[in-house]
Design a protein around this motif. Structure first.
Motif, short mmCIF file in Angstrom:
data_model
loop_
_atom_site.label_atom_id
_atom_site.label_comp_id
_atom_site.label_asym_id
_atom_site.label_seq_id
_atom_site.Cartn_x
_atom_site.Cartn_y
_atom_site.Cartn_z
N ARG A 159 0.83 -1.22 0.00
CA ARG A 159 0.00 0.00 0.00
C ARG A 159 0.86 1.26 0.00
O ARG A 159 0.60 2.20 -0.74
N GLU A 160 1.88 1.26 0.85
CA GLU A 160 2.74 2.44 0.94
C GLU A 160 3.58 2.62 -0.32
O GLU A 160 3.78 3.75 -0.80
N ARG A 170 1.76 4.26 -3.12
CA ARG A 170 1.62 5.71 -2.99
C ARG A 170 2.76 6.43 -3.70
O ARG A 170 2.61 7.57 -4.15
N LYS A 198 3.02 3.13 -8.51
CA LYS A 198 2.22 1.93 -8.73
C LYS A 198 2.75 1.07 -9.86
O LYS A 198 2.33 -0.08 -10.03
N ALA A 239 5.54 8.50 2.96
CA ALA A 239 5.53 7.06 2.68
C ALA A 239 6.92 6.44 2.79
O ALA A 239 7.06 5.27 3.16
#
Length: 588
Positions: free
Chosen positions: A296-297, A300, A303, A467
């Motif tokens: 998830r991080e 950020r 991708k 992040a």
């Protein structure tokens, strides 16, 4: 008149009875007083024996009555120590723990487990008989503990060092007699460590003392020390040759403890009573959870690439060699300000560690906290050591080394080592109520607290949601879970080193070589899961404490929780009983 005397007698009797009742109310039952007195006598006597039997450990703790001695590792001495420990355990078991209260009630269990843990090591793990690194460690620890801190004039410490060096031939002879059933990897690692010890003796040791006033020492004493040092260098070189030429060809031992010993070792050293199967399941679940968090991080930031690629990009940005120490100092100031502003924990003093390049004689790792022992009264400074690049390295080697100090990584290291990690725990040490707890502190409390601090600080807002800061913290968490997997899988489930190392790479986003080195550590430090284990225990305790406060209609304070926890100095399982009361439940 008689009536008046009678009345006076009644009043006197009532007064006496009231006094008796008051005294009884204020005095514990005789058995309780007796048991407490027996415990206090036992604890004092045992600790005095322990310091004398563990001379190098005593020096590290700040007790300097035995600085001239080495522990005796002859077979007869091991037998004597084992017999003495069994006698100490028998005496302790003769004291009724259920009749103790307060600190003694918990310290009884700490002492019991400490004695049983040493017996397990002597009788079943048998490190003294199976691990040649043990003897190299005794020598290096005996000398570095006298060089690291100037708790006494350099001339006095050199006398103690000389006395210890003159005892090294006997120690290494005991090693040759004792070592059998040795795993081949341990011979290889011991020979490598022996070469490192020779380098330390040849240059680093003298450099350390030179910086502390070696030129002021009497020439005769200096000559005796130099003679002993030269002899020690020769002895360690001879021992290294013996390892490679004699021991290595017949080294066929298996390093694995087996499930039963692994579980008992974890219980006695870390106060964690959890079976191997459940430990594996808990770790697998945590790895999956943290790797999803990483994904998830990482998304950020980008991708389009894998989390591993994002991690690689983060580690490619780091301070220059010239800016490494200044950046570490800046992070110390930044994290201290954050701790104060966010009411993370009460700082017992305004003292701060000295941030410095790691001394030449201690350049074994990347970063460390050099802290005084709990009973040290003179050399009480603390040092945050950062290992900078070697000028003789290639540019590629320098870059690889500095990548460990990538900006998010260095911030997390500073949290772990200094604020509010190891250094803050050191500041609270003076508030820990008993000598027993200061001596027998489990690794899951020390490393668990520092590792917990890494996650807690980011959870509380360190980095303002960056992040890269979170990913740095998650990567270090997964490294600790990879250690958990490696030690547990090899010792309890028979996984081969190479297979464990491959899984280590997958868990922690590590390259092949460092993953193998980390996994090899797990062969001789099987319970190095204590980092992640301690973090998880403290997190669970904190949330259970929060729930208890709320259930009572009280407000939860993070600072109050941290202050109370650090002041106790107890293994997490016992701290639960104090903070949560009876029926506190499992620590994990």
């Amino acid at each position: 008149m008689k009536a008046r005397r009678f009345l006076s007698l009644i009043v006197a009797l009532m007064t006496t009875l009231a006094a008796i009742l008051f005294i009884r109310a204020c005095t514990p039952p005789n058995v309780e007083v007796s048991e407490l007195e027996k415990y206090d006598t036992f604890a004092r006597s045992f600790l005095d024996w322990y310091y004398a039997a563990h001379a190098v450990r005593a020096t590290d703790l700040g007790i300097h009555d035995y600085d001239h001695l080495l522990p005796d590792w002859s077979q007869s001495a091991v037998e004597d120590r084992t017999r003495a420990l069994r006698e100490w355990l028998s005496k302790l078991e003769g004291i009724r723990r259920d009749q103790l209260s307060g600190d003694a009630f918990y310290d009884y269990r700490i002492l019991e487990y400490a004695i049983r843990a040493e017996l397990l090591d002597l009788e079943e793990v048998r490190r003294w008989e199976r691990n040649p690194m043990h003897y190299i460690s005794v020598v290096s620890g005996a000398l570095s503990s006298l060089a690291d801190r100037d708790f006494a004039p350099v001339s006095e410490r050199m006398k103690s060092m000389t006395a210890r060096m003159e005892r090294i031939p006997a120690l290494l002879e005991h090693a040759r007699t004792n070592l059998q059933d040795v795993p081949p990897l341990w011979v290889e690692l011991a020979a490598r460590n022996a070469r490192g010890l020779v380098s330390f003796l040849e240059s680093d040791l003298q450099a350390a003392l030179a910086a502390q006033g070696l030129d002021t020492v009497d020439e005769a004493e200096k000559s005796r020390w130099d003679t002993a040092r030269a002899a020690t260098i020769a002895q360690v070189n001879t021992f290294s040759d013996w390892l490679e030429a004699d021991l290595a060809p017949r080294a066929t031992g298996d390093f694995r403890l087996g499930k039963d010993i692994f579980e008992r070792k974890l219980l006695l050293e870390e106060h964690v009573d959890i079976g191997a199967e459940r430990l594996m399941a808990v770790n697998d679940s945590a790895i999956a959870r943290y790797q999803k968090w990483v994904a998830r991080e990482a998304a950020r930031l980008d991708k389009r690439v894998t989390p591993a690629e994002v991690m690689k990009r983060i580690t490619s940005k780091f301070p220059t060699p010239e800016m490494l120490i200044p950046t570490a100092r800046q992070y110390v100031d930044q994290t201290k300000e954050f701790v104060i502003d966010r009411a993370i924990v009460t700082l017992p003093s305004n003292e701060m560690p000295v941030v410095r390049p790691t001394p030449e004689y201690a350049r074994m790792g990347f970063a460390s906290m050099s802290t005084p022992g709990p009973f040290e009264t003179k050399a009480t400074e603390a040092y945050y050591n950062i290992t900078n690049v070697d000028p003789d390295w290639t540019e590629e080697q320098k870059a690889q080394h500095l990548s460990y100090f990538n900006f998010p990584g260095l911030l997390g290291i500073t949290v772990h080592e200094v604020m509010p990690g190891h250094f803050v725990q050191l500041l609270f040490e003076q508030q820990i109520p008993t000598e027993v707890r200061k001596v027998f502190t489990p690794a899951s409390l020390v490393e668990g607290w520092a590792h917990y601090a890494e996650q807690m600080m980011v959870d509380e807002g360190l980095g303002d949601g960056d992040a890269t800061i979170r990913l740095g913290q998650l990567r270090r968490a997964l490294q600790r879970h990879a250690r958990w997997y490696a030690g547990l899988s090899m010792h309890a489930f028979g996984v081969e080193i190479e297979d464990a190392a491959r899984r280590y790479q997958e868990i922690a986003y590590f390259a092949e070589f460092p993953a193998l080195r980390e996994t090899q550590r797990g062969t001789y430090n099987p319970t190095y899961l204590y980092y992640a284990l301690g973090r998880m225990q403290i997190l669970k305790l904190r949330e259970d404490y929060r729930a208890l406060k709320i259930s009572r209609g009280e407000q939860f304070s993070l600072r109050e929780f941290h202050d109370e926890f650090l002041r106790l100095g107890l293994p997490v399982a016992l701290a639960r009983e104090v903070l949560l009361g009876p029926g506190a439940g499992a620590s994990l």
